[in-house]
Design an enzyme around this catalytic site. Structure first.
Site, PDB file in Angstrom:
ATOM      1  N   TYR A 144       0.829  -1.212   0.000  1.00  6.84           N
ATOM      2  CA  TYR A 144       0.000   0.000   0.000  1.00  6.84           C
ATOM      3  C   TYR A 144       0.864   1.263   0.000  1.00  6.84           C
ATOM      4  O   TYR A 144       0.610   2.219  -0.739  1.00  6.84           O
ATOM      5  CB  TYR A 144      -0.895  -0.051   1.234  1.00  6.84           C
ATOM      6  CG  TYR A 144      -1.856   1.107   1.404  1.00  6.84           C
ATOM      7  CD1 TYR A 144      -3.010   1.193   0.640  1.00  6.84           C
ATOM      8  CD2 TYR A 144      -1.621   2.082   2.364  1.00  6.84           C
ATOM      9  CE1 TYR A 144      -3.909   2.240   0.816  1.00  6.84           C
ATOM     10  CE2 TYR A 144      -2.504   3.126   2.562  1.00  6.84           C
ATOM     11  CZ  TYR A 144      -3.646   3.203   1.782  1.00  6.84           C
ATOM     12  OH  TYR A 144      -4.524   4.239   1.960  1.00  6.84           O
ATOM     13  N   LYS A 148       0.972   4.169  -2.896  1.00  4.01           N
ATOM     14  CA  LYS A 148       0.550   5.520  -2.547  1.00  4.01           C
ATOM     15  C   LYS A 148       1.632   6.557  -2.822  1.00  4.01           C
ATOM     16  O   LYS A 148       1.346   7.686  -3.240  1.00  4.01           O
ATOM     17  CB  LYS A 148       0.118   5.570  -1.077  1.00  4.01           C
ATOM     18  CG  LYS A 148      -1.233   4.930  -0.805  1.00  4.01           C
ATOM     19  CD  LYS A 148      -2.336   5.571  -1.645  1.00  4.01           C
ATOM     20  CE  LYS A 148      -3.720   5.119  -1.264  1.00  4.01           C
ATOM     21  NZ  LYS A 148      -4.767   5.736  -2.123  1.00  4.01           N
TER      22      LYS A 148
END
Length: 680
Positions: A144, A148
């Protein structure tokens, strides 16, 4: 600024809009007049399942409040996201790939689909949703976090590429209660971090009145903060002709990591200038300071006026003169160039613009002047003036004395005027004035203009009296840099790419040399004793291999010049037409009595409008479209083919290459206008 922000007439696509932040964005845009495309696949937080219910519900909410909305269940973009948290050791290929497909690739695909529409309408606002996990890292979120932070890099590049089309791209790192945060935050905290505290920032960043571009914002609980990078001043840990060692890194580690007086680079170009300065200092074996780019002590730049720099010596031979001549495009293909390329020539001479070479290192000495608060990462070479007092010797030792002539406050930056006088013995040979612009160093309350600045003079409002077009070599920058400018920006493709250029660029002072010798050839017969002075302003980069077109206007003893790369072959023909009208305009008006319009295209787009008025007064030629008796439309390439007799105009007409509007019979009178180009 006041008044309600509205989005009437705007279409907004919100992904992941079935709940949480996306739902809040969709409702807020809908309430303020936007047509909202609601996108949500309706899956769970791990990416499983599919349902249109969430999107349908938001659409109904928007419509119930008088807004306009449609549902789209196929595309994931920007706000949409899922989680598959694992420690790094337990992260599977599927865990990694699925997160990147949804967050990073999804944003890429949807933004790409919208990009050309935004470019064509000259308006676009894009929001990328990053995360604190991407900025700072977070245990169990390697997949993640990587996706991001990747979104931030994508957004920064889109901000650069989209700026000229009025497309702005910003990144938010929100903290709010949602399907994603409810698994990693306590319930009471999730409830307090409402999505409605994030939406106002998104709406402002997407409004046409907002000029923010390339920003990164943390937002949550009603608080908004903007982030930027900070860099320590660092330490250069190598010297010329000596190996760089890990021990040197170890011994200077505290200085490398010291953030006292840290800089805040905002672009690759600013970062690049640091390396350029380091390379220059290492090559010249000048003092390698802990801070090659940092500010000097002192807060009064105006106090630097009148300060002198250490005297510099420059020793050279005839080889340097020849190498410089080759660097600015001279060639043995041209017989009149030999006097600058062969030391045995009876009139062997040094080009006047070689006078910038012994003086240019003075710019680096500006960092030693107290009070300037100088940051070399923000330095741009804006203008250059060179005045000759006698022809340069073809060999010898020259000494240069530099002095800060003035410091100006331009608001967005600081301009430093640096005067450099160069001597051969006690005799003044030449004088240079460097005008350098320090981005972001303005606002210190100084004056905006100076009587000490040598100014440029506006160009005459008529076609040029002479034009010389010359193609630079692919190796032009590689040759020119041997005269002393070792900046890798001009030779290393990787380094140029770091600066945002598609390939290494030509030195500005190389183009300066081309333009000056064009004038020397056209109006002085290459007699260096007739060259007095030259003042130029640098506007945009040139790539090796491009053609340089120098346009010249003669007024008494002054020659006005304009050197550019976006020239067309047809420009030369129209320049010649302008000269003929100037000489025999009265006669042409009597014979022709018509106004001709020309639309010249390049790569399918009209790039030039010319109007030849042989109906009023003494006749005239000017750029721009006006009412004409007959208008011709043709590409630049086909125009020259017709002019040179290689393309029959009738065949060009029937093939659709030449289009004519108006009184087509007037085309027969073009023979009178063009004389030598009668085939047209």
């Amino acid at each position: 600024m006041s008044g309600l922000l509205t989005f009437d007439g705007r279409v907004v696509l919100v992904t992941g809009a079935g709940g949480g932040l996306g739902r809040e964005y969709a409702l807020a845009f809908g309430q303020r007049g936007a047509a909202v495309i609601v996108n949500d696949l309706g899956g769970d937080i791990k990416g499983g399942g599919r349902s249109s219910a969430a999107a349908d519900k938001v659409v109904e909410e928007i419509r119930a409040k008088g807004g306009k909305a449609v549902a789209n269940y196929d595309i994931v973009v920007n706000n949409a996201g899922i989680l598959r948290d694992r420690s790094f050791a337990r992260t599977s290929d599927t865990d990694w790939d699925l997160i990147h497909r949804v967050h990073l690739r999804g944003s890429f695909l949807v933004t790409r689909a919208a990009w050309n529409h935004m470019k064509n309408q000259k308006f676009g606002r894009i929001i990328m949703t990053s995360s604190a996990a991407g900025i700072y890292g977070n245990f169990g979120q390697a997949n993640y976090s990587a996706a991001k932070l990747g979104l931030l890099g994508l957004a920064n590049t889109l901000a650069i590429e989209g700026q000229k089309y009025n497309i702005h791209c910003n990144t938010i790192a929100p903290t709010a209660g949602s399907r994603l945060t409810e698994t990693v935050m306590p319930p009471d905290l999730v409830q307090s971090l409402k999505a409605e505290y994030v939406a106002p920032l998104v709406l402002w960043l997407c409004h046409e009145a907002c000029q923010e571009n390339g920003g990164l914002f943390e937002v949550g609980a009603g608080w908004i903060g903007k982030l930027r990078w900070e860099r320590s001043l660092g330490r250069t840990v190598r010297q010329k002709n000596k190996s760089m060692t890990p021990e040197a890194v170890r011994d200077t580690w505290n200085e490398i990591c010291d953030f006292t007086d840290a800089t805040k680079p905002a672009s690759i170009q600013e970062s690049l200038h640091t390396l350029v300065e380091v390379l220059s200092r290492v090559e010249d074996e000048r003092g390698i300071r802990a801070n090659p780019t940092g500010a000097s002590a002192g807060t009064n730049p105006s106090a630097a006026v009148g300060q002198t720099l250490p005297e510099m010596s420059f020793t050279y031979t005839h080889m340097n003169c020849i190498l410089y001549a080759l660097g600015v495009g001279m060639s043995t293909k041209e017989p009149d160039h030999l006097k600058f390329l062969f030391e045995g020539h009876e009139d062997f001479s040094c080009l006047p613009t070689f006078g910038v070479i012994p003086a240019q290192s003075a710019m680096m000495g500006l960092g030693s002047i107290p009070g300037l608060n100088l940051d070399f990462t923000r330095l741009l070479h804006g203008e250059q003036y060179l005045e000759m007092f006698r022809p340069l010797p073809t060999s010898g030792t020259l000494t240069s004395q530099a002095r800060v002539a003035d410091v100006l406050d331009k608001g967005s930056g600081m301009v430093i005027l640096l005067d450099v006088h160069t001597y051969s013995g006690r005799e003044l040979v030449c004088y240079n004035q460097f005008s350098v612009f320090i981005v972001g160093a303005g606002g210190f309350g100084g004056k905006r203009a100076s009587q000490k600045a040598v100014v440029t003079v506006p160009l005459p409002d008529r076609p040029p009296d002479a034009v010389i077009v010359e193609q630079t070599s692919k190796d032009q920058a590689a040759l020119y840099r041997l005269s002393g400018d070792w900046n890798p920006l001009h030779i290393d493709p990787g380094f140029a790419a770091m600066g945002g250029f598609k390939s290494p660029i030509l030195h500005g002072l190389c183009s300066f040399g081309f333009a000056a010798r064009h004038v020397l050839k056209q109006y002085a017969g290459n007699d260096v004793s007739r060259f007095k002075s030259i003042k130029v302003r640098f506007v945009k980069p040139v790539y090796p291999g491009q053609s340089l077109q120098t346009e010249m206007w003669k007024e008494a003893n002054r020659i006005h010049i304009q050197c550019k790369t976006d020239s067309l072959q047809s420009d030369l023909v129209f320049a010649e037409i302008g000269r003929r009208i100037k000489d025999t305009g009265d006669e042409l008006v009597k014979k022709v009595n018509a106004v001709f319009g020309w639309e010249i295209s390049k790569n399918g787009k009209t790039v030039r409008h010319w109007t030849i008025d042989l109906k009023t007064g003494r006749g005239s030629l000017h750029k721009g479209a006006t009412k004409s008796d007959v208008t011709f439309t043709i590409s630049d390439e086909d125009f020259m083919e017709v002019v040179m007799g290689r393309l029959n105009p009738q065949k060009a007409f029937f093939a659709g290459k030449l289009k004519v509007k108006g009184n087509i019979m007037l085309s027969q009178k073009l023979e009178v206008v063009l004389k030598d180009y009668a085939k047209l």
